[in-house]
Structure formats: C-alpha cells, structure tokens
Scaffold this motif. Structure first.
Motif, PDB file in Angstrom:
ATOM      1  N   SER A  57      43.261  39.845  35.255  1.00 19.61           N
ATOM      2  CA  SER A  57      43.725  40.317  36.561  1.00 19.61           C
ATOM      3  C   SER A  57      45.030  39.645  36.956  1.00 19.61           C
ATOM      4  N   HIS A 107      48.721  41.266  37.708  1.00 19.21           N
ATOM      5  CA  HIS A 107      49.481  41.044  38.932  1.00 19.21           C
ATOM      6  C   HIS A 107      50.839  40.411  38.646  1.00 19.21           C
ATOM      7  N   PRO A 139      53.052  35.759  41.297  1.00 17.99           N
ATOM      8  CA  PRO A 139      52.232  36.978  41.361  1.00 17.99           C
ATOM      9  C   PRO A 139      51.786  37.282  42.790  1.00 17.99           C
ATOM     10  N   ASP A 140      51.820  38.555  43.132  1.00 17.99           N
ATOM     11  CA  ASP A 140      51.262  39.008  44.410  1.00 17.99           C
ATOM     12  C   ASP A 140      49.798  39.359  44.138  1.00 17.99           C
ATOM     13  N   THR A 141      48.911  38.440  44.481  1.00 20.92           N
ATOM     14  CA  THR A 141      47.508  38.578  44.066  1.00 20.92           C
ATOM     15  C   THR A 141      46.684  39.483  44.968  1.00 20.92           C
TER      16      THR A 141
END
Length: 396
Positions: free
Chosen positions: A210, A214, A239-241
């Motif tokens: 995941s 991202h 990362p834009d989680t």
C-alpha cells in the motif's frame, strides 16, 4: 486397447508414419504460435523444438500403450520455470500445449483412418490423447503456479537484499547502479528513505504494498520491502497516505549512494512519531526539535526537573500554573487570551505566571526559558521523566 500387451502391426505402422512427420508438424505449430500466441516469441526456437519433441514422443507412447501417465510422471517443472521467467502467462502456456496436442491428435486420426486402423482402436487412442491433454494441462497449471510463487519469492528476497544493502550502506557504487537499473530507480535523482509500521490490522507485507502504491504516481518511483518487521525503502516524495493506518518516518532527500544516511534519519523520525502516538508520515520538518526530546532522555529529565517538578509540589495549584504557562507560550504570550480561554481574570493569570517564575527561578520572557520549557512540556507528553510524589496542595 488399454492394458493390452504388444502393439498390433497396423497401429505400429500408424505410429511410424506419425513419427516421420514430427518435424513438419512442429514447424507448422511454431508458425501458429508466433502468429497467435505473441508471448511465445520470447522463447527460443531450439527450446520450443525440445519441448515439442518431448510432447510428441509422450503422445506416441500413449498411442502405442493405450494408457496415460500419472500426473506425477509429467516432468514439466523446468518448462514452467522457463515460461514464468520469460513472462509467458499461464493461459498462453496452456494454449500452446493444447495446440500441440490437437495437432498430434489430428495427425493420429488422419494416419489411422488412411491405414484402415480398427475404428475401436482409433476411438480408444483418441480418447487417451484427450485424457493426456487434460491430465497434462492440470500438471502444467500446478507447475506454472508453483514456478510463479518461487519466482515471486526469489524476487522478493533479491529486492530485500538490495534494499538492505542500500539502506545500511553496504553496497558498492556498482551494485547500487546495477540494482537501480533492475528496480527502476534513477541514480541521478534524489530519494528519501522511509521506515514505517502498521497501526491497523494489516500486516507489514500489505502495508509495504500500500505504501509503495501511495509513493508512486506522476512519474515518481518507490521501492519498499519488509526488513525485520518494519517496512523500509526509498521514495521520491513524501507519500500521501490518505486513510492508510500507518506511522512512518521519512528521511531527507539524498543520492542513492548516500541514502543510508537518510535511512538513519528516518529511523529517528519513526521513533519520535511513535513516541508521540502520531499517525501518518513525518519528517524533520513536521517534528522539528521534538525529535531530540525522544533522542535525549537525560536532557529531558534535567529540564523536567527544572521547570515542571517544582510545580508538582504545589499540588492542584501547580497544575493550574502549568496550564496557564502552557497556554501563554502556545498563544503568543497574550495574557488576555489566556484569561478568556481559561474563564478567569487577567490578574489571576498574571499571578500564576509570576508564581511560576518564583518557583523555577526563571523569567518567561527569556528565549532560553521558552525553548527549555517547551522541551520539558513535550517530555511530559511522552511520559519520559518519572514523576515524583506531589507535595501538599495549595489553593489559589
């Protein structure tokens, strides 16, 4: 017929006639595969010829003996590993095999009919060839899937080994560049090391997938794996989680040859973020000096003793002093706002602030006091210093 001993002369003549056409039928099959199964263009002709010979001879044995080998007698593991390594999908492998068996079956029926073979034998051996296709297809499927699993595990180990060496600084420049070519990293671009742990039910492997997803996008690269139960790797940008349940530390940008230093910083960021109970991805810009509070417990203890321990001796009144001081520092040192937020008179706030200065022997307008007190308050949030017993309470 199945189980009979010996081979009738007419059947043997059919087999001899079929064997004489093995090369010719194989040539036509190769042309068909190139036209209709494009992935097979990656398989060398000589290798295809070897596999065709194996299939053809096995089919002739079935025609001669009237029985199909047991699934475990099909040695297809080497073929499955080769096709998986060349990126040939399982569906294409099965299509190619069934085309081969169909060509052999058509050849048998044509030669058997031309030579007047007993219709009962033709039906029986045709049924055997159909059964051979079914049994072999199941075996090919199992072997191919196992080969894909083995290949995936090998790739995962190789990726983990590369990242471990990259992040711990044990790879040579040549090894870094060769690995970058394999995994789509650009040695000319800066990368940021990341360390992350899951907060929810997802395990580290799922989190790694995941987080990598991202971290990619807009032409950016990301390479992550699981090292010692922690997700670790490199990303080009933070990362834009979104809603991803993760706590992660992010190091500063660095060239791949120096990304091990970024990795050490990412470890400190992760340690601090976890200590503060934060969720998301945090770098030094987010945590600032609070990282040092976690990394310097002795200093935190010293400042706690200097600024907050004296308030504990005041009991409940000490807690009111601490709250007023906290609001005063956090609100731009505006006493009126502190009083309004606490629903007390401004003189009450002034008294509490003055009492703080008396108890600690400091001045709130001094820069050092603001910095050191903020450090002590952050340590209080972490619960780093052990709190001593409170003294007798004093009311306001």
């Amino acid at each position: 017929m199945p189980g009979q001993s010996g081979t009738p002369a007419p059947l043997e003549r059919v087999i001899v006639a079929m064997a004489a056409q093995q090369r010719q039928v194989g040539g036509r099959l190769h042309t068909e595969l190139e036209e209709h199964v494009p992935s097979y263009r990656a398989v060398p002709r000589e290798l295809l010829d070897q596999i065709w010979h194996r299939h053809f001879q096995r089919a002739l044995a079935v025609v001669r003996e009237g029985r199909v080998p047991a699934p475990e007698d099909f040695g297809e593991a080497d073929v499955a590993r080769d096709r998986a390594a060349r990126g040939v999908p399982l569906s294409d492998g099965l299509r190619a095999f069934r085309r081969a068996l169909s060509a052999i079956r058509d050849l048998f029926i044509a030669e058997a009919t031309e030579r007047g073979l007993d219709p009962g034998v033709i039906i029986d051996r045709t049924r055997c060839l159909w059964e051979l296709a079914d049994v072999a297809s199941l075996r090919i499927t199992a072997e191919h899937r196992q080969a894909e699993v083995d290949s995936a595990l090998f790739d995962a180990r190789r990726r983990a080994d590369y990242l471990r060496g990259l992040l711990y600084g044990t790879l040579s420049a040549a090894e870094i560049h060769s690995g970058a070519a394999i995994y789509g990293l650009d040695p000319a671009r800066p990368y940021r090391a990341v360390r992350a742990v899951p907060n929810g039910d997802a395990g580290p492997e799922a989190l790694a997938r995941s987080l990598a997803a991202h971290g990619r996008g807009n032409g950016r690269a990301a390479l992550l794996t699981v090292l010692d139960e922690v997700v670790a790797g490199v990303v080009e940008a933070k990362p834009d989680t979104g809603d991803l349940e993760v706590t992660a530390g992010l190091g500063p940008p660095a060239e791949l040859t120096a990304v091990h230093r970024s990795f050490r910083a990412a470890g400190r960021m992760l340690e601090a973020a976890r200590a503060y109970g934060l969720r998301g991805v945090y770098d030094l810009g987010d945590l600032s000096w609070r990282v040092a509070v976690v990394a310097e417990p002795e200093l935190a203890e010293l400042l706690y003793d200097r600024y907050l321990r004296p308030l504990e001796a005041e009991g409940e009144f000490g807690a009111l002093i601490e709250e007023s001081v906290r609001r005063y520092l956090g609100g731009g040192r505006r006493i009126g706002e502190v009083a309004r937020d606490a629903h007390v008179h401004v003189n009450t706030v002034r008294y509490r602030l003055r009492r703080f200065e008396e108890l600690t022997g400091t001045r709130l307008d001094a820069v050092d006091t603001a910095v050191e007190l903020s450090w002590a308050l952050a340590a209080r949030e972490l619960g780093t210093p052990a709190r001593g017993p409170a003294g007798p309470g004093r009311g306001h």
